[in-house]
Design a protein around this motif. Structure first.
Motif, PDB file in Angstrom:
ATOM      1  N   GLU A 149       0.893  -1.165   0.000  1.00 18.80           N
ATOM      2  CA  GLU A 149       0.000   0.000   0.000  1.00 18.80           C
ATOM      3  C   GLU A 149       0.922   1.202   0.000  1.00 18.80           C
ATOM      4  O   GLU A 149       1.573   1.505   1.004  1.00 18.80           O
ATOM      5  CB  GLU A 149      -0.914   0.004   1.222  1.00 18.80           C
ATOM      6  CG  GLU A 149      -1.806   1.203   1.311  1.00 18.80           C
ATOM      7  CD  GLU A 149      -2.890   1.266   0.244  1.00 18.80           C
ATOM      8  OE1 GLU A 149      -3.388   2.382  -0.011  1.00 18.80           O
ATOM      9  OE2 GLU A 149      -3.262   0.218  -0.324  1.00 18.80           O
ATOM     10  N   ALA A 200      -4.173  -3.193  -8.441  1.00 17.15           N
ATOM     11  CA  ALA A 200      -5.618  -3.356  -8.293  1.00 17.15           C
ATOM     12  C   ALA A 200      -6.315  -2.009  -8.345  1.00 17.15           C
ATOM     13  O   ALA A 200      -5.802  -1.005  -7.854  1.00 17.15           O
ATOM     14  CB  ALA A 200      -5.926  -4.040  -6.962  1.00 17.15           C
ATOM     15  N   ASP A 201      -7.493  -2.018  -8.909  1.00 15.54           N
ATOM     16  CA  ASP A 201      -8.340  -0.838  -8.934  1.00 15.54           C
ATOM     17  C   ASP A 201      -8.994  -0.688  -7.561  1.00 15.54           C
ATOM     18  O   ASP A 201      -9.538  -1.647  -7.016  1.00 15.54           O
ATOM     19  CB  ASP A 201      -9.404  -1.009 -10.025  1.00 15.54           C
ATOM     20  CG  ASP A 201     -10.300   0.185 -10.112  1.00 15.54           C
ATOM     21  OD1 ASP A 201      -9.835   1.224 -10.605  1.00 15.54           O
ATOM     22  OD2 ASP A 201     -11.464   0.079  -9.675  1.00 15.54           O
ATOM     23  N   ARG A 202      -8.952   0.500  -7.007  1.00 15.48           N
ATOM     24  CA  ARG A 202      -9.498   0.751  -5.666  1.00 15.48           C
ATOM     25  C   ARG A 202     -10.974   0.386  -5.570  1.00 15.48           C
ATOM     26  O   ARG A 202     -11.419  -0.188  -4.575  1.00 15.48           O
ATOM     27  CB  ARG A 202      -9.307   2.213  -5.279  1.00 15.48           C
ATOM     28  CG  ARG A 202      -7.865   2.642  -5.254  1.00 15.48           C
ATOM     29  CD  ARG A 202      -7.728   4.066  -4.791  1.00 15.48           C
ATOM     30  NE  ARG A 202      -7.974   4.196  -3.360  1.00 15.48           N
ATOM     31  CZ  ARG A 202      -7.098   3.871  -2.432  1.00 15.48           C
ATOM     32  NH1 ARG A 202      -5.920   3.397  -2.765  1.00 15.48           N
ATOM     33  NH2 ARG A 202      -7.391   4.021  -1.156  1.00 15.48           N
ATOM     34  N   ARG A 235      -2.266  -1.409  -4.730  1.00 17.54           N
ATOM     35  CA  ARG A 235      -3.540  -0.773  -5.090  1.00 17.54           C
ATOM     36  C   ARG A 235      -3.232   0.599  -5.670  1.00 17.54           C
ATOM     37  O   ARG A 235      -2.355   1.304  -5.196  1.00 17.54           O
ATOM     38  CB  ARG A 235      -4.414  -0.647  -3.842  1.00 17.54           C
ATOM     39  CG  ARG A 235      -5.754  -0.071  -4.124  1.00 17.54           C
ATOM     40  CD  ARG A 235      -6.745  -0.217  -3.012  1.00 17.54           C
ATOM     41  NE  ARG A 235      -6.180  -0.143  -1.679  1.00 17.54           N
ATOM     42  CZ  ARG A 235      -6.908  -0.121  -0.582  1.00 17.54           C
ATOM     43  NH1 ARG A 235      -8.218  -0.186  -0.664  1.00 17.54           N
ATOM     44  NH2 ARG A 235      -6.349  -0.042   0.597  1.00 17.54           N
ATOM     45  N   THR A 282      -6.032  -5.418  -0.077  1.00 18.44           N
ATOM     46  CA  THR A 282      -5.858  -5.510  -1.528  1.00 18.44           C
ATOM     47  C   THR A 282      -5.522  -6.934  -1.947  1.00 18.44           C
ATOM     48  O   THR A 282      -6.108  -7.463  -2.904  1.00 18.44           O
ATOM     49  CB  THR A 282      -4.758  -4.530  -1.985  1.00 18.44           C
ATOM     50  OG1 THR A 282      -5.145  -3.208  -1.626  1.00 18.44           O
ATOM     51  CG2 THR A 282      -4.542  -4.605  -3.493  1.00 18.44           C
ATOM     52  N   VAL A 286     -11.621  -3.370  -5.267  1.00 13.49           N
ATOM     53  CA  VAL A 286     -11.289  -3.881  -3.935  1.00 13.49           C
ATOM     54  C   VAL A 286     -12.453  -3.602  -2.979  1.00 13.49           C
ATOM     55  O   VAL A 286     -12.906  -4.487  -2.255  1.00 13.49           O
ATOM     56  CB  VAL A 286      -9.972  -3.262  -3.412  1.00 13.49           C
ATOM     57  CG1 VAL A 286      -9.739  -3.620  -1.959  1.00 13.49           C
ATOM     58  CG2 VAL A 286      -8.797  -3.712  -4.273  1.00 13.49           C
TER      59      VAL A 286
END
Length: 179
Positions: free
Chosen positions: A18, A105-107, A71, A162, A110
């Motif tokens: 993160e 990853a797309d927020r 993320r 995530t 998630v």
């Protein structure tokens, strides 16, 4: 809160990150086991990316993950998010040079994963993560007031969040995880 789900992560050791403007939280996962976690700080300024990459390189050497998951930062209009985005790009290049698989990853995806389970707030998500990984139960920060800063350890919970969401979606989708 919805039923408690056991999160099974994909095979292989993973490093979940993160990334924030002056720190990153990390978690090392192997299958469903949490091996290590922490927060690494780096200064602002011209050496920010270089120092952050050195701290990441140490983790890569120590744990030798087969993949790294991060993320996407919140809003690139925000200066701190732009700094995080620049670091994310540098991390991608660094990992490519080491032939380590990297997923961003797309927020929203998630959050949607947890929302489908009736878990909506950041604190509820962190609580669910703490219930899954027993080592974190005593480390769960209390819910913060709107005027308080986020506790430094929340970036660790965000990193694990995530990884859990990406791995769960990877298992249920035929396509790549939300990258």
């Amino acid at each position: 809160m919805a039923h408690r789900e056991t999160y099974r992560l994909t095979q292989g050791r993973q490093l979940a990150l993160e990334i924030r403007s002056r720190r990153f939280g990390f978690a090392v996962l192997d299958g469903g086991e949490l091996l290590d976690w922490g927060v690494r700080y780096y200064p602002s300024g011209s050496l920010r990316i270089e120092i952050a990459l050195k701290r990441l390189a140490f983790l890569l050497k120590l744990y030798e993950p087969s993949s790294v998951i991060a993320r996407r930062p919140r809003d690139i209009r925000d200066e701190s998010s732009r700094h995080a985005l620049h670091l994310l790009a540098a991390v991608r290049r660094h990992l490519e040079s080491r032939s380590v698989r990297f997923s961003v990853a797309d927020r929203c995806r998630v959050c949607e994963y947890f929302a489908r389970q009736g878990i909506h707030t950041k604190y509820e998500i962190a609580s669910a993560i703490a219930q899954q990984f027993i080592q974190l139960r005593d480390l769960l920060p209390r819910p913060r007031k709107t005027w308080e800063h986020e506790r430094a350890l929340m970036v660790v919970f965000d990193a694990i969040t995530t990884a859990v969401a990406v791995n769960a979606q990877f298992k249920t989708e035929t396509s790549e995880p939300c990258i």
